[in-house]
Design an enzyme around this catalytic site. Structure first.
Site, PDB file in Angstrom:
ATOM      1  N   CYS A  53     -11.221 -22.003   7.723  1.00 24.35           N
ATOM      2  CA  CYS A  53     -10.035 -22.232   6.892  1.00 24.35           C
ATOM      3  C   CYS A  53     -10.461 -22.312   5.432  1.00 24.35           C
ATOM      4  O   CYS A  53     -11.651 -22.436   5.129  1.00 24.35           O
ATOM      5  CB  CYS A  53      -9.287 -23.494   7.326  1.00 24.35           C
ATOM      6  SG  CYS A  53      -9.939 -25.015   6.635  1.00 24.35           S
ATOM      7  N   ASP A 103       4.315  14.356  -3.049  1.00 19.94           N
ATOM      8  CA  ASP A 103       3.855  15.733  -3.057  1.00 19.94           C
ATOM      9  C   ASP A 103       4.658  16.499  -2.008  1.00 19.94           C
ATOM     10  O   ASP A 103       5.100  15.921  -1.014  1.00 19.94           O
ATOM     11  CB  ASP A 103       2.362  15.761  -2.716  1.00 19.94           C
ATOM     12  CG  ASP A 103       1.833  17.170  -2.598  1.00 19.94           C
ATOM     13  OD1 ASP A 103       2.110  17.977  -3.498  1.00 19.94           O
ATOM     14  OD2 ASP A 103       1.151  17.463  -1.598  1.00 19.94           O
TER      15      ASP A 103
END
Length: 773
Positions: A84, A466
């Site tokens: 943690c 594109d």
């Protein structure tokens, strides 16, 4: 077959990192024009090394932020006792001030630490980690860490159960006003059974002057004992241990979600050696060897099909739920599953360099990157915790003087505030949420290379796409066969395909493939005296006469372009198609048209972006008329054609100025500058393109443009969960802080406030694993 000079299909040639582009066996006239177009397109990037992802992304993108600092070596540790942000902060405080340490990268989910350093002797790093009781293990380059132990083993569960009984007994004895020694005995047993790890970490934090949850909890427990609150001390330490165990199990769930993505390949592969098939460990298989995979088995290594066909489930790599048919020459990705048939293939990448390995490496690096919200939370916690500790000290010292009452009462209230002070819920909320989002995306075939990109996706207001290979299939398709005299369409197509079978150009091969699809059992006619008419077409003799297949220019030069033929060609070209004329000795016989067709999913993709109020813009090297024709089919209103890579980069700069955050979607090396400049660069079809995986911030593993909107929706959902978690963590803290100041909070309530909030934000963050974007 040649392309009209005024119409040109932009067929992208993907540049793989490992291999140069093969030259065609027979030059085709269209190839010369296309090569010239590519040369012009690459004018801003004329050498391979200038297209390296590092050069392109360094000034404008964080895609390469995980690269080792210049002049620094790398060493990697597995930290068994780090799970943690509290342990991360303790390690940072200890290692970052050390001379020679350049940067620390943490992967809390995998419990790994990477240290970039300039040290001759790295034993000091391991010694420092051992001093912190982090149980470090040095991992060699390329070494896989051993599986992590179970989050809460059986003996810990038994200890917690006994500790709970002892703490409950202490509470009952206190309520019955039993002798102090009996209460203390039961409480001490509870502390001994459940408090060892917490008290030890608290002592380590005290020695290193780190204000973390373990230090504050230890101080609260010792303080409660000193003022005679034995039962409260026992209940606090027990509840904290239970909450830690639940949190560890929750984080283990997130860890397994990530590990399931990178542990998809089998341990062995069936390899042809010494005249028979052998089961060989993946690490021992070399590139170029022959591999066999049966139905129900996983592909162990990237390969190219030699014998098929077979149907594969590529969902682990691309997120595509439907089986994909594979034939000779098709690529296979490690981790995919053969669902029907038996396939033999040639290995194209070793175990450490497969697409699956690259995905695993990208996820590993993504976890080490700190998202913007996480950086904010860390900075906030740095000031928040000391502030509340100072407030608690003031309450203990000034409470009796300002509000009256005994000193022990106000010391107790100060201890309650110390427990409330820990920002554990706040700090743990961001990495769990971000990792859950990354794992969810990867399962859908969207590889996001860091929490920063996951968070930035929600900000996107415009997406530049594109055309070729992104909105369109990226390969030419036969769209029209128009007969003019004497021959029917099938015969005309057979003659054209017979001529084009001698060319390796993609357009010629697409025409041959179209004929085979329409007449799978038919045979092409033999061609004599085949020749290329440079820039115009091809010619040859078959069926006892001379034939030519060429473009508009060839027909005009031969003086055969009648008004009717001219009108037909013009109509096809306006539609964005490339038209060719088949001529025999008497004149034009048929017109054949090719086009790069729109993907079936493209219109849905644009509609999904519109629903998110995201503007879609098409950028393409094709001429404006062709671009507008495709854009109209896709539902795009803003189109920019005739664009070189430098023009696309300028267009992205303009869109950023107009809209702020902008996404760029492309699939080729020519899109790399624009991908790097965009707020988020998104590569299409990255499963087969190493360059795209390295260059883009987000890689869509298959060719589905709808996943652009999925990524934005997932980013928006992640942002919502992050905000919810911050509001939950701070809101619960504020409520219990007010209760403490009003003398209405107890120590065990404070533990519920802290660890209860932590569990809430962890579970809330894990919801993203199941979200359908």
């Amino acid at each position: 077959m040649s392309t009209p000079t005024r119409r040109l299909i932009n067929i992208p040639i993907r540049v793989e990192a490992a291999a140069p582009r093969p030259a065609p066996t027979h030059a085709h006239p269209h190839h010369h024009e296309h090569a010239a177009h590519e040369e012009a397109s690459a004018s801003c990037c004329s050498h391979d090394d200038c297209c390296a992802p590092g050069d392109l992304t360094a000034p404008v993108s964080v895609a390469n932020s995980q690269a080792a600092p210049e002049g620094a070596d790398r060493i990697r540790f597995r930290i068994d006792k780090m799970d943690c942000p509290t342990e991360e902060r303790l390690i940072r405080n200890r290692l970052e001030p050390m001379a020679g340490v350049v940067r620390l990268d943490f992967n809390l989910i995998a419990r790994e630490l990477t240290v970039f350093h300039q040290l001759k002797d790295t034993s000091t790093l391991a010694a420092a980690l051992t001093e912190l009781d982090m149980a470090p293990t040095l991992l060699e380059v390329g070494q896989k860490a051993a599986p992590l132990p179970q989050a809460v083993p059986l003996h810990m569960k038994l200890q917690l159960a006994l500790a709970g009984l002892a703490a409950l007994a202490a509470e009952v004895l206190d309520w019955r006003e039993a002798p102090l020694w009996a209460i203390a005995l039961a409480a001490s047993l509870a502390v001994a059974l459940s408090g060892g790890p917490t008290l030890k970490k608290g002592w380590i934090a005290l020695r290193h002057l780190t204000l973390n949850i373990y230090f504050l909890m230890t101080l609260a427990v010792l303080g409660a004992v000193l003022i005679g609150k034995w039962s409260e001390a026992a209940m606090v330490i027990f509840l904290f241990a239970v909450a830690e165990a639940i949190e560890a199990v929750s984080l283990e769930h997130a860890r397994k979600a990530i590990q399931s993505l990178s542990a998809l390949a089998p341990d062995t592969a069936n390899i042809w050696r010494q005249g028979h098939w052998q089961s060989v460990p993946l690490d021992g298989v070399a590139e170029g060897e022959r591999m066999m995979v049966r139905a129900g088995e996983r592909i162990g290594l990237d390969a190219t099909v030699l014998k098929g066909p077979a149907a594969l489930n590529e969902a682990p790599i691309t997120g595509e739920s439907m089986p994909v048919d594979k034939h000779t020459g098709d690529p296979l990705f490690a981790g995919s599953i053969v669902v029907d048939g038996v396939v033999e293939a040639q290995v194209t990448a070793t175990a450490g360099h497969s697409t699956l390995a690259r995905i695993a490496a990208a996820i590993q690096e993504a976890q080490a990157q700190r998202a913007p919200t996480q950086r904010f939370v860390d900075q906030f916690a740095r000031y928040y915790t000391p502030s509340v500790v100072v407030l608690a000290v003031l309450v203990a010292l000034l409470g009796p003087w300002l509000a009256g009452g005994g000193a022990l009462h106000w010391v107790y209230q100060a201890l309650v505030m110390l427990v409330i002070a820990c920002p554990c819920a706040l700090v743990v909320s961001t990495p769990v949420t971000v990792v859950s989002g990354l794992a969810n995306a990867a399962r859908q075939g969207i590889l996001i290379k860091g929490g920063v990109h996951l968070e930035q996706g929600r900000l996107i207001k415009a997406v530049a796409l594109d055309k070729t290979g992104t909105l369109t299939a990226g390969r030419p398709t036969l769209t029209d066969v128009i007969t003019l005299q004497r021959y029917n369409a099938q015969n005309a197509l057979r003659i054209a395909a017979s001529l084009d079978q001698h060319s390796s150009h993609p357009i010629a091969q697409a025409l041959v493939a179209a004929w085979r699809e329409r007449d799978p059992h038919g045979a092409l006619a033999p061609v004599e005296h085949f020749d290329v008419l440079a820039g115009r077409g091809v010619k040859g003799r078959l069926l006892d006469q001379h034939w030519q297949l060429g473009n508009h220019r060839l027909v005009e030069e031969l003086g055969l372009c009648s008004p009717e033929l001219e009108a037909r060609l013009e109509t096809l070209e306006i539609q964005g198609k490339t038209a060719f004329v088949l001529l025999d000795e008497q004149g034009a016989v048929a017109i054949l048209a090719m086009a790069d067709t729109l993907r079936a999913e493209s219109r849905q993709a644009i509609e999904a972006l519109d629903a998110l109020n995201v503007k879609a813009v098409m950028l393409t090297g094709d001429n404006q008329a062709t671009a507008e024709h495709i854009a109209k089919q896709a539902g795009i209103t803003e189109v920019r054609g005739n664009m070189l890579p430098a023009d696309k980069l300028d267009a992205i700069n303009q869109l950023v100025a107009a809209h702020g955050a902008v996404g760029m979607v492309g699939d080729g090396v020519n899109d790399a500058p624009a991908l790097a400049r965009a707020t988020v660069g998104i590569a299409m079809g990255a499963a087969g393109t190493a360059t795209a995986l390295e260059t883009a911030d987000v890689a869509i593993m298959d060719d589905d443009p709808r996943k652009v909107a999925q990524f934005i929706r997932l980013s928006q959902a992640t942002s919502r969960v992050l905000k919810q978690n911050i509001a939950l963590a701070l809101g619960i803290k504020a409520v219990f802080l007010a209760l403490a100041l009003g003398n209405h909070a107890t120590l065990w309530m404070a533990v519920f406030a802290d660890m209860g909030a932590s569990l809430l934000v962890v579970f809330n963050g894990l919801r993203l694993l199941r979200l359908k974007a």
